[in-house]
Design an enzyme around this catalytic site. Structure first.
Site, PDB file in Angstrom:
ATOM      1  N   ASP A   1       1.205  -0.900  -0.279  1.00 22.38           N
ATOM      2  CA  ASP A   1       0.272  -0.118  -0.152  1.00 22.38           C
ATOM      3  C   ASP A   1       0.904   1.588  -0.234  1.00 22.38           C
ATOM      4  O   ASP A   1       1.482   1.111  -0.147  1.00 22.38           O
ATOM      5  CB  ASP A   1      -1.089   0.201   1.331  1.00 22.38           C
ATOM      6  CG  ASP A   1      -0.265  -0.357   2.565  1.00 22.38           C
ATOM      7  OD1 ASP A   1       1.037   0.175   2.721  1.00 22.38           O
ATOM      8  OD2 ASP A   1      -0.466  -0.231   4.247  1.00 22.38           O
ATOM      9  N   GLN A   2       0.543   1.906  -0.082  1.00 23.98           N
ATOM     10  CA  GLN A   2       0.673   3.470   0.657  1.00 23.98           C
ATOM     11  C   GLN A   2       1.982   3.579   0.818  1.00 23.98           C
ATOM     12  O   GLN A   2       3.368   4.790   1.090  1.00 23.98           O
ATOM     13  CB  GLN A   2      -0.004   5.024   0.501  1.00 23.98           C
ATOM     14  CG  GLN A   2       1.012   6.272  -0.139  1.00 23.98           C
ATOM     15  CD  GLN A   2      -0.421   7.125  -0.072  1.00 23.98           C
ATOM     16  OE1 GLN A   2      -1.245   7.054   0.090  1.00 23.98           O
ATOM     17  NE2 GLN A   2       0.433   8.618  -0.611  1.00 23.98           N
TER      18      GLN A   2
END
Length: 141
Positions: free
Chosen positions: A16-17
């Site tokens: 994810d980020q």
């Protein structure tokens, strides 16, 4: 009990980020581990499927302990947790490159006829595979 080990690099697309591995990717890694275990025992899914047999997942249990992150490698350990001749249960542990446990889990599968989806008896259809699983499954103490 035989334990297959395989190492996988954490790819950017799996995170994810925050650079943490998205939870569903652990399932893919478990499949990689399961395939490695089967190959280490001298078999493969492709041969089974050519013979008209499939092995769908019937149950999953995953427990997340710590995150794996982008830029690390993870080690997947896979073993035969239980085997009945029809049902297979595989156990998994995934560690990050620091040796920290990231995931424990199990998946249950059943072998079925590809046309009817009715369970098959592995001992009769694949006697060598049956014997390998009997010889290498987890021993209950």
């Amino acid at each position: 009990m035989f334990i297959a080990k395989t190492e996988v690099a954490v790819r950017y697309a799996e995170t994810d980020q925050m650079g943490v591995v998205y939870h569903a990717n652990y399932l893919v890694w478990c499949e990689i581990g399961r395939t490695k275990l089967i190959e280490d025992l001298g078999f493969n899914y492709a041969t089974m499927e050519k013979m008209g047999v499939l092995s769908p997942v019937t149950s999953l249990e995953m427990k997340y302990h710590a995150p794996a992150k982008y830029g690390e490698n993870v080690m997947i350990e896979t073993w035969i947790e239980a085997y009945t001749g029809v049902r297979f249960s595989y156990g998994y542990k995934i560690f990050n490159q620091k040796g920290i446990l990231c995931l424990t889990g199990t998946s249950e599968h059943v072998c079925v006829d590809a046309d009817t989806f009715k369970p098959i008896n592995v001992k009769k259809r694949f006697p060598d595979w049956h014997q390998a699983y009997e010889n290498n499954k987890k021993i209950e103490v």
